[in-house]
Scaffold this motif. Structure first.
Motif, mmCIF file in Angstrom:
data_model
loop_
_atom_site.group_PDB
_atom_site.id
_atom_site.type_symbol
_atom_site.label_atom_id
_atom_site.label_comp_id
_atom_site.label_asym_id
_atom_site.label_seq_id
_atom_site.Cartn_x
_atom_site.Cartn_y
_atom_site.Cartn_z
ATOM 1 N N VAL A 7 12.667 -32.516 -23.001
ATOM 2 C CA VAL A 7 12.729 -31.087 -23.533
ATOM 3 C C VAL A 7 12.760 -30.119 -22.475
ATOM 4 C CG1 VAL A 7 11.349 -31.934 -25.463
ATOM 5 C CG2 VAL A 7 10.089 -30.824 -23.262
ATOM 6 N N LEU A 8 13.185 -28.766 -22.945
ATOM 7 C CA LEU A 8 13.207 -27.789 -22.012
ATOM 8 C C LEU A 8 11.900 -26.922 -22.564
ATOM 9 C CD1 LEU A 8 14.729 -25.719 -20.346
ATOM 10 C CD2 LEU A 8 15.550 -24.689 -22.281
ATOM 11 N N ARG A 9 11.185 -26.662 -21.830
ATOM 12 C CA ARG A 9 9.801 -25.850 -21.981
ATOM 13 C C ARG A 9 9.971 -24.755 -21.292
ATOM 14 N NH1 ARG A 9 3.982 -28.477 -20.864
ATOM 15 N NH2 ARG A 9 2.674 -26.799 -21.309
ATOM 16 N N LEU A 10 9.562 -23.692 -22.159
ATOM 17 C CA LEU A 10 9.490 -22.351 -21.959
ATOM 18 C C LEU A 10 8.196 -21.882 -22.031
ATOM 19 C CD1 LEU A 10 12.687 -21.177 -24.144
ATOM 20 C CD2 LEU A 10 12.693 -21.916 -21.645
ATOM 21 N N ARG A 11 7.786 -21.337 -20.886
ATOM 22 C CA ARG A 11 6.310 -20.857 -20.945
ATOM 23 C C ARG A 11 6.321 -19.473 -20.087
ATOM 24 N NH1 ARG A 11 6.192 -24.422 -24.270
ATOM 25 N NH2 ARG A 11 4.560 -25.746 -24.584
ATOM 26 N N ALA A 12 5.524 -18.594 -20.365
ATOM 27 C CA ALA A 12 5.604 -17.313 -19.453
ATOM 28 C C ALA A 12 6.815 -16.863 -18.896
ATOM 29 C CB ALA A 12 4.294 -17.562 -18.792
ATOM 30 N N ALA A 15 11.259 -21.454 -17.338
ATOM 31 C CA ALA A 15 12.113 -22.678 -17.699
ATOM 32 C C ALA A 15 11.915 -23.964 -17.040
ATOM 33 C CB ALA A 15 13.363 -22.308 -18.390
ATOM 34 N N ALA A 16 11.382 -24.860 -17.792
ATOM 35 C CA ALA A 16 11.481 -26.384 -16.865
ATOM 36 C C ALA A 16 11.948 -27.620 -17.926
ATOM 37 C CB ALA A 16 9.897 -26.636 -16.542
ATOM 38 N N ARG A 17 12.484 -28.382 -17.380
ATOM 39 C CA ARG A 17 12.730 -29.568 -18.070
ATOM 40 C C ARG A 17 11.964 -30.873 -17.638
ATOM 41 N NH1 ARG A 17 17.648 -29.176 -20.708
ATOM 42 N NH2 ARG A 17 18.921 -27.528 -20.087
ATOM 43 N N PRO A 19 9.725 -34.466 -19.783
ATOM 44 C CA PRO A 19 9.405 -35.429 -20.968
ATOM 45 C C PRO A 19 8.290 -34.940 -21.647
ATOM 46 C CG PRO A 19 8.832 -36.722 -18.834
ATOM 47 C CD PRO A 19 9.334 -35.246 -18.413
ATOM 48 N N ASP A 20 8.874 -35.092 -23.088
ATOM 49 C CA ASP A 20 7.480 -34.773 -23.874
ATOM 50 C C ASP A 20 7.307 -36.039 -24.809
ATOM 51 O OD1 ASP A 20 5.429 -33.153 -25.066
ATOM 52 O OD2 ASP A 20 6.964 -32.636 -26.669
ATOM 53 N N THR A 21 5.843 -36.243 -25.004
ATOM 54 C CA THR A 21 5.438 -37.393 -25.856
ATOM 55 C C THR A 21 5.476 -36.919 -27.498
ATOM 56 O OG1 THR A 21 4.190 -38.251 -24.052
ATOM 57 C CG2 THR A 21 3.841 -39.260 -26.304
ATOM 58 N N LEU A 22 6.173 -37.703 -28.324
ATOM 59 C CA LEU A 22 6.336 -37.528 -29.584
ATOM 60 C C LEU A 22 5.744 -38.623 -30.567
ATOM 61 C CD1 LEU A 22 9.915 -36.319 -29.928
ATOM 62 C CD2 LEU A 22 7.925 -35.076 -29.531
#
Length: 271
Positions: A7-12, A15-17, A19-22
């Protein structure tokens, strides 16, 4: 029960790529006596508990002996084959796919659901202390191992009147989580579940009240709100329905006589 997804994670503003657990969601086909009865979307795991609990809520079984065999089909993925005892009545086939959201249990009408209950829940006079009831959401949350990794699952927990945890199950569908809890209880020869409380992680729907009553559970407690139809059904079948059970408080919607009111713990006392 889980999978990894980039995932592309956007915080504050950053941006960072990563892995996310689903939580996994897959179909489960249920065959009874060789006939396809339902296709439901669920989180894999405890599939036999899920099917057994579904059969309880459909009024088909009441004891472990009502199920002769259950097995995963060797020729087809995500398929459970069930053989019922000769005197057990198979549920009617569903003409639709069950999603991971709630429905009305495949019954043709609300009235059919109301009148199909096997055990007289209204006769259960067990008392439940408000202090015990108020800490059950935290007790349930502490057992949600997959939710800790995914943030994407509902949970249902079965507790004694004294607050002892009997079973906890997680699933993408809140009704599936309840079916898994009830199915585990059936297979452990615990039904009817007199003197127990069912704690659920979300809201209390009509279907969840029906599933609790079908298993002989006298109290269902939800972290969020009940629906009007859930309250109506709980009132009619003699079940105590609690909503907004959090922060040491709760709303008691039906059959308040089962709730023994004493000092309600403050939030810091629940830690």
């Amino acid at each position: 029960m889980t999978t990894r997804q980039p995932v592309l994670r956007l915080r504050a503003g950053r941006a960072a790529r990563r892995p996310d657990t689903l939580a996994v969601e897959e179909p489960l086909l249920v065959r009874v006596g060789g006939e396809v009865l339902t296709l439901t979307m669920r989180t894999p795991g405890q599939d036999f508990d899920l099917v057994a609990g579904w059969l309880v809520s459909e009024g088909a079984v009441a004891a472990p002996g009502d199920i002769v065999t259950m097995r995963m089909c060797p020729d087809e993925d995500n398929t459970v084959e069930v053989v019922l005892a000769p005197d057990a009545t198979p549920p009617r086939p569903r003409a639709f796919v069950s999603s991971s959201a709630c429905g009305v249990c495949g019954a043709d009408s609300v009235e059919a659901v109301r009148t199909a209950l096997r055990w007289p829940v209204s006769e259960d006079d067990t008392q439940f202390d408000v202090g015990v009831l108020s800490v059950l959401p935290d007790a349930l949350r502490s057992e949600q191992k997959v939710f800790d990794r995914t943030g994407g699952l509902h949970a249902a927990g079965l507790f004694t009147a004294g607050g002892r945890c009997i079973e906890v199950r997680e699933d993408v569908g809140r009704h599936n989580a309840v079916d898994k809890v009830v199915g585990a209880a059936l297979r452990d020869r615990r039904l009817p579940l007199t003197g127990h409380v069912l704690q659920v992680s979300g809201r209390a729907s009509f279907e969840l009240v029906h599933k609790a009553a079908a298993a002989g559970i006298p109290v269902i407690a939800a972290v969020s709100a009940p629906s009007s139809l859930a309250v109506d059904l709980a009132e009619e079948c003699g079940l105590t329905l609690l909503g907004f059970v959090r922060g040491g408080g709760m709303n008691v919607y039906t059959h308040q006589q089962r709730v023994r009111v004493g000092p309600i713990p403050r939030q810091r006392e629940l830690q």
